[in-house]
Design a protein around this motif. Sequence first.
Motif, PDB file in Angstrom:
ATOM      1  N   ARG A 101      -1.749  -4.361   4.804  1.00 48.67           N
ATOM      2  CA  ARG A 101      -1.296  -3.104   6.084  1.00 48.67           C
ATOM      3  C   ARG A 101      -0.876  -2.735   4.766  1.00 48.67           C
ATOM      4  NH1 ARG A 101      -2.041  -7.585   9.110  1.00 48.67           N
ATOM      5  NH2 ARG A 101      -2.528  -6.968  11.253  1.00 48.67           N
ATOM      6  N   ASN A 102      -0.716  -1.358   5.394  1.00 47.52           N
ATOM      7  CA  ASN A 102       0.496  -0.330   4.476  1.00 47.52           C
ATOM      8  C   ASN A 102       1.718  -0.279   5.994  1.00 47.52           C
ATOM      9  OD1 ASN A 102       1.717   1.341   3.064  1.00 47.52           O
ATOM     10  ND2 ASN A 102       1.103   3.854   3.909  1.00 47.52           N
ATOM     11  N   VAL A 137       5.728  -0.723  -3.177  1.00 49.70           N
ATOM     12  CA  VAL A 137       5.260   0.129  -4.351  1.00 49.70           C
ATOM     13  C   VAL A 137       4.934   1.828  -4.506  1.00 49.70           C
ATOM     14  CG1 VAL A 137       3.547  -1.766  -5.449  1.00 49.70           C
ATOM     15  CG2 VAL A 137       2.619  -0.039  -4.408  1.00 49.70           C
ATOM     16  N   LYS A 138       5.090   2.013  -5.412  1.00 50.07           N
ATOM     17  CA  LYS A 138       5.307   4.081  -5.293  1.00 50.07           C
ATOM     18  C   LYS A 138       3.717   4.387  -6.097  1.00 50.07           C
ATOM     19  CE  LYS A 138       7.705   8.210  -5.729  1.00 50.07           C
ATOM     20  NZ  LYS A 138       8.732   8.118  -6.359  1.00 50.07           N
ATOM     21  N   THR A 157      -2.719   9.449  -3.076  1.00 49.04           N
ATOM     22  CA  THR A 157      -2.247  10.270  -2.922  1.00 49.04           C
ATOM     23  C   THR A 157      -1.069   9.845  -4.641  1.00 49.04           C
ATOM     24  OG1 THR A 157      -0.981  10.579  -1.280  1.00 49.04           O
ATOM     25  CG2 THR A 157      -2.703  12.176  -1.188  1.00 49.04           C
ATOM     26  N   PRO A 158      -0.398  11.225  -5.247  1.00 47.68           N
ATOM     27  CA  PRO A 158       0.395  10.818  -6.366  1.00 47.68           C
ATOM     28  C   PRO A 158       1.616  10.917  -5.627  1.00 47.68           C
ATOM     29  CG  PRO A 158      -0.879  13.320  -6.847  1.00 47.68           C
ATOM     30  CD  PRO A 158      -1.124  12.505  -5.505  1.00 47.68           C
ATOM     31  N   ASN A 159       2.407  10.268  -6.367  1.00 49.61           N
ATOM     32  CA  ASN A 159       4.207   9.738  -5.649  1.00 49.61           C
ATOM     33  C   ASN A 159       4.002   9.903  -4.322  1.00 49.61           C
ATOM     34  OD1 ASN A 159       5.123  10.046  -8.041  1.00 49.61           O
ATOM     35  ND2 ASN A 159       5.094  12.179  -8.436  1.00 49.61           N
ATOM     36  N   HIS A 170       4.360   0.447   1.288  1.00 44.80           N
ATOM     37  CA  HIS A 170       4.711  -0.930   2.056  1.00 44.80           C
ATOM     38  C   HIS A 170       3.712  -1.776   2.360  1.00 44.80           C
ATOM     39  CE1 HIS A 170       8.692   1.052   1.524  1.00 44.80           C
ATOM     40  NE2 HIS A 170       7.935   2.205   2.598  1.00 44.80           N
ATOM     41  N   LEU A 171       2.794  -2.530   1.477  1.00 47.25           N
ATOM     42  CA  LEU A 171       1.984  -3.182   1.121  1.00 47.25           C
ATOM     43  C   LEU A 171       2.676  -4.979   1.678  1.00 47.25           C
ATOM     44  CD1 LEU A 171       0.261  -1.675  -1.388  1.00 47.25           C
ATOM     45  CD2 LEU A 171      -0.116  -0.777   0.738  1.00 47.25           C
ATOM     46  N   SER A 172       1.642  -5.101   2.621  1.00 43.17           N
ATOM     47  CA  SER A 172       1.477  -6.700   3.087  1.00 43.17           C
ATOM     48  C   SER A 172       0.372  -7.096   3.321  1.00 43.17           C
ATOM     49  CB  SER A 172       1.774  -6.661   4.265  1.00 43.17           C
ATOM     50  OG  SER A 172       1.634  -5.785   5.031  1.00 43.17           O
TER      51      SER A 172
END
Length: 150
Positions: free
Chosen positions: A6-7, A52-53, A27-29, A33-35
């Motif tokens: 999930r994001n 992460v970014k 997409t860039p930048n 919020h991954l799980s």
Amino acid sequence: MQYRIRNGDQLIGTVTNTKHFHWAGLTPNVTLHLSVASFNGFRESPRTSLTVKTRGIQVKVPVSLTAGATVSLVYLEYALGLVPIGTEPKGMFGGGNRQTLPAKVVSSVNGMSTIEITNSFNLMKDNLTMRKIADGSYAVFDGYKALYLR
């Protein structure tokens, strides 16, 4: 075993009998919020999360710049056929959709610097290499699109 990815609260993928997942179209930048949670067919485990970014688009320029320095790149789009790409006369930086893009020098090794655009700009390919043009600035062309470092 099945894993659910999930994001935030949005399910973006499910994999079965593997621990690999490929997410195309990022997409860039953008901050994600991954799980991940395992699912055994009856219930889901607690989620393991990480934030992460994605990195910005990077270009290489054949000049030594100071790593960590900030620079500005100029993006322009040229009408096809108006001026052959890469042969603009000195001082001719016309074109449409002009944008000044914030960027940071991420590395400089053996006379080649890597610059990363620090906003969500995504109109050119990643990892292109600039070249020095007649007016002394650096440029990279992608069809009718151009990025300049002066």
